[in-house]
Design a protein around this motif. Sequence first.
Motif, PDB file in Angstrom:
ATOM      1  N   ILE A 184      13.939  58.121  19.179  1.00 28.23           N
ATOM      2  CA  ILE A 184      14.565  58.512  20.445  1.00 28.23           C
ATOM      3  C   ILE A 184      13.842  57.873  21.624  1.00 28.23           C
ATOM      4  O   ILE A 184      14.467  57.340  22.556  1.00 28.23           O
ATOM      5  CB  ILE A 184      14.581  60.047  20.575  1.00 28.23           C
ATOM      6  CG1 ILE A 184      15.571  60.661  19.574  1.00 28.23           C
ATOM      7  CG2 ILE A 184      14.947  60.472  22.001  1.00 28.23           C
ATOM      8  CD1 ILE A 184      15.458  62.167  19.446  1.00 28.23           C
ATOM      9  N   CYS A 185      12.514  57.919  21.614  1.00 25.18           N
ATOM     10  CA  CYS A 185      11.744  57.359  22.729  1.00 25.18           C
ATOM     11  C   CYS A 185      11.929  55.847  22.823  1.00 25.18           C
ATOM     12  O   CYS A 185      12.014  55.287  23.918  1.00 25.18           O
ATOM     13  CB  CYS A 185      10.266  57.710  22.575  1.00 25.18           C
ATOM     14  SG  CYS A 185       9.889  59.450  22.878  1.00 25.18           S
ATOM     15  N   ASN A 186      12.009  55.182  21.668  1.00 20.17           N
ATOM     16  CA  ASN A 186      12.240  53.741  21.678  1.00 20.17           C
ATOM     17  C   ASN A 186      13.625  53.411  22.208  1.00 20.17           C
ATOM     18  O   ASN A 186      13.804  52.480  22.997  1.00 20.17           O
ATOM     19  CB  ASN A 186      12.072  53.169  20.267  1.00 20.17           C
ATOM     20  CG  ASN A 186      10.636  53.199  19.790  1.00 20.17           C
ATOM     21  OD1 ASN A 186       9.715  53.345  20.590  1.00 20.17           O
ATOM     22  ND2 ASN A 186      10.435  53.060  18.493  1.00 20.17           N
ATOM     23  N   LEU A 187      14.622  54.186  21.776  1.00 23.90           N
ATOM     24  CA  LEU A 187      16.000  53.936  22.187  1.00 23.90           C
ATOM     25  C   LEU A 187      16.175  54.154  23.685  1.00 23.90           C
ATOM     26  O   LEU A 187      16.832  53.363  24.369  1.00 23.90           O
ATOM     27  CB  LEU A 187      16.948  54.858  21.407  1.00 23.90           C
ATOM     28  CG  LEU A 187      18.440  54.709  21.697  1.00 23.90           C
ATOM     29  CD1 LEU A 187      18.923  53.333  21.263  1.00 23.90           C
ATOM     30  CD2 LEU A 187      19.236  55.803  20.984  1.00 23.90           C
ATOM     31  N   ALA A 188      15.582  55.227  24.201  1.00 19.14           N
ATOM     32  CA  ALA A 188      15.755  55.579  25.618  1.00 19.14           C
ATOM     33  C   ALA A 188      14.716  54.934  26.523  1.00 19.14           C
ATOM     34  O   ALA A 188      14.810  55.052  27.746  1.00 19.14           O
ATOM     35  CB  ALA A 188      15.697  57.096  25.768  1.00 19.14           C
ATOM     36  N   ASP A 189      13.712  54.262  25.925  1.00 17.22           N
ATOM     37  CA  ASP A 189      12.612  53.663  26.692  1.00 17.22           C
ATOM     38  C   ASP A 189      11.990  54.699  27.634  1.00 17.22           C
ATOM     39  O   ASP A 189      11.744  54.435  28.805  1.00 17.22           O
ATOM     40  CB  ASP A 189      13.100  52.447  27.492  1.00 17.22           C
ATOM     41  CG  ASP A 189      11.937  51.619  28.034  1.00 17.22           C
ATOM     42  OD1 ASP A 189      10.889  51.565  27.369  1.00 17.22           O
ATOM     43  OD2 ASP A 189      12.082  51.048  29.143  1.00 17.22           O
ATOM     44  N   ILE A 190      11.746  55.886  27.093  1.00 16.38           N
ATOM     45  CA  ILE A 190      11.250  56.984  27.903  1.00 16.38           C
ATOM     46  C   ILE A 190       9.725  57.020  27.882  1.00 16.38           C
ATOM     47  O   ILE A 190       9.095  56.767  26.850  1.00 16.38           O
ATOM     48  CB  ILE A 190      11.833  58.330  27.418  1.00 16.38           C
ATOM     49  CG1 ILE A 190      11.516  59.441  28.405  1.00 16.38           C
ATOM     50  CG2 ILE A 190      11.352  58.688  26.013  1.00 16.38           C
ATOM     51  CD1 ILE A 190      12.311  60.704  28.150  1.00 16.38           C
ATOM     52  N   THR A 191       9.130  57.287  29.020  1.00 14.42           N
ATOM     53  CA  THR A 191       7.679  57.403  29.144  1.00 14.42           C
ATOM     54  C   THR A 191       7.262  58.796  28.671  1.00 14.42           C
ATOM     55  O   THR A 191       7.836  59.795  29.096  1.00 14.42           O
ATOM     56  CB  THR A 191       7.243  57.178  30.603  1.00 14.42           C
ATOM     57  OG1 THR A 191       7.825  55.964  31.083  1.00 14.42           O
ATOM     58  CG2 THR A 191       5.730  57.102  30.719  1.00 14.42           C
ATOM     59  N   THR A 192       6.256  58.845  27.802  1.00 10.56           N
ATOM     60  CA  THR A 192       5.899  60.101  27.155  1.00 10.56           C
ATOM     61  C   THR A 192       4.397  60.300  27.160  1.00 10.56           C
ATOM     62  O   THR A 192       3.629  59.364  26.900  1.00 10.56           O
ATOM     63  CB  THR A 192       6.399  60.118  25.690  1.00 10.56           C
ATOM     64  OG1 THR A 192       7.791  59.804  25.657  1.00 10.56           O
ATOM     65  CG2 THR A 192       6.163  61.470  25.046  1.00 10.56           C
ATOM     66  N   ILE A 193       3.984  61.541  27.447  1.00 15.99           N
ATOM     67  CA  ILE A 193       2.583  61.945  27.323  1.00 15.99           C
ATOM     68  C   ILE A 193       2.552  63.158  26.404  1.00 15.99           C
ATOM     69  O   ILE A 193       3.231  64.154  26.669  1.00 15.99           O
ATOM     70  CB  ILE A 193       1.950  62.296  28.680  1.00 15.99           C
ATOM     71  CG1 ILE A 193       2.085  61.121  29.657  1.00 15.99           C
ATOM     72  CG2 ILE A 193       0.476  62.671  28.507  1.00 15.99           C
ATOM     73  CD1 ILE A 193       1.602  61.439  31.071  1.00 15.99           C
ATOM     74  N   MET A 194       1.765  63.073  25.337  1.00 15.90           N
ATOM     75  CA  MET A 194       1.731  64.132  24.339  1.00 15.90           C
ATOM     76  C   MET A 194       0.301  64.621  24.111  1.00 15.90           C
ATOM     77  O   MET A 194      -0.622  63.820  23.934  1.00 15.90           O
ATOM     78  CB  MET A 194       2.299  63.636  23.004  1.00 15.90           C
ATOM     79  CG  MET A 194       2.262  64.661  21.885  1.00 15.90           C
ATOM     80  SD  MET A 194       2.966  64.042  20.318  1.00 15.90           S
ATOM     81  CE  MET A 194       1.727  62.820  19.866  1.00 15.90           C
ATOM     82  N   VAL A 195       0.133  65.937  24.104  1.00 17.32           N
ATOM     83  CA  VAL A 195      -1.117  66.559  23.682  1.00 17.32           C
ATOM     84  C   VAL A 195      -1.020  66.816  22.182  1.00 17.32           C
ATOM     85  O   VAL A 195      -0.016  67.343  21.696  1.00 17.32           O
ATOM     86  CB  VAL A 195      -1.359  67.891  24.432  1.00 17.32           C
ATOM     87  CG1 VAL A 195      -2.454  68.704  23.754  1.00 17.32           C
ATOM     88  CG2 VAL A 195      -1.717  67.622  25.880  1.00 17.32           C
TER      89      VAL A 195
END
Length: 275
Positions: A184-195
């Motif tokens: 999903i993140c690759n498809l949407a090119d969404i910036t993500t920060i995960m703990v």
Amino acid sequence: MQNFVKIHNINKEYRAPNGDRNIILEDINLEIKQGDFISLIGHSGCGKSTLLNIIAGMDKASRGYVEVDGTRVQRPGSDRMMVFQNYSLLPWLSAWDNVALAVNKVLSHKPKVERDRIIATHLEMVGLKDAARKKPGQLSGGMKQRVALARALAIKPKLLLLDEPFGALDALTRKTLQAELMDICNLADITTIMVTHDVDEALLLSDRVVMLNNGPAATIGQILDVPFGRSRIPSEIVDNPLYHDLRHELLNFLHHQQQAQYRKVEKMPLVQSAA
């Protein structure tokens, strides 16, 4: 590519009733490019979730600031969506209605038919097309977390914030959702920060892993670049010798932090009880 998220000189402290300062984070500086996936890792109490809450606008820094796409964070906003470990779903609403809460509030300017299409699309994206009318009590833990992801992604946030999103799930469900999140993140090119506390999860999903030193007054101890391509197949990644080198480096950092904590405890004076 310009920096999309700027975390500048963040300090966070609390004042105890006696006036003592309890410093949680100190001099945190980090710049993140659009589309990057960043993991925050460190031992419990190092301020990972506190930093995430400051980025979300749910907590205030004592000093410093966060900017997202050139705008300084002052409060929570729909440009930053958080997914928690405990799902945060309303139990009396269906999966559809839980997603609709966010969509109808943030995208109220869109026609209802368009909002309904967005809800349906994102439930299908996370594999819940046939469970849209089920309530959380009728869903497994993994399905609940899929609803939370659909709700967060449906309003097209600029920044996705994940606070140990798969920590409460069994190993098989966790691996499935990790793969789905990566796609999903690759498809949407969404910036993500995960703990996360999971070293393998951090290496599988991240472009960089930000390692925090022990608190109090936690700082960034090391940043590890993960040079694998974005379309990652877990079985291929774990067979790569570089993966094991990176994993060793992460575990070595965490081990040294743990040993430092043990030494600190050993040096603490014993409190003797009154006779």
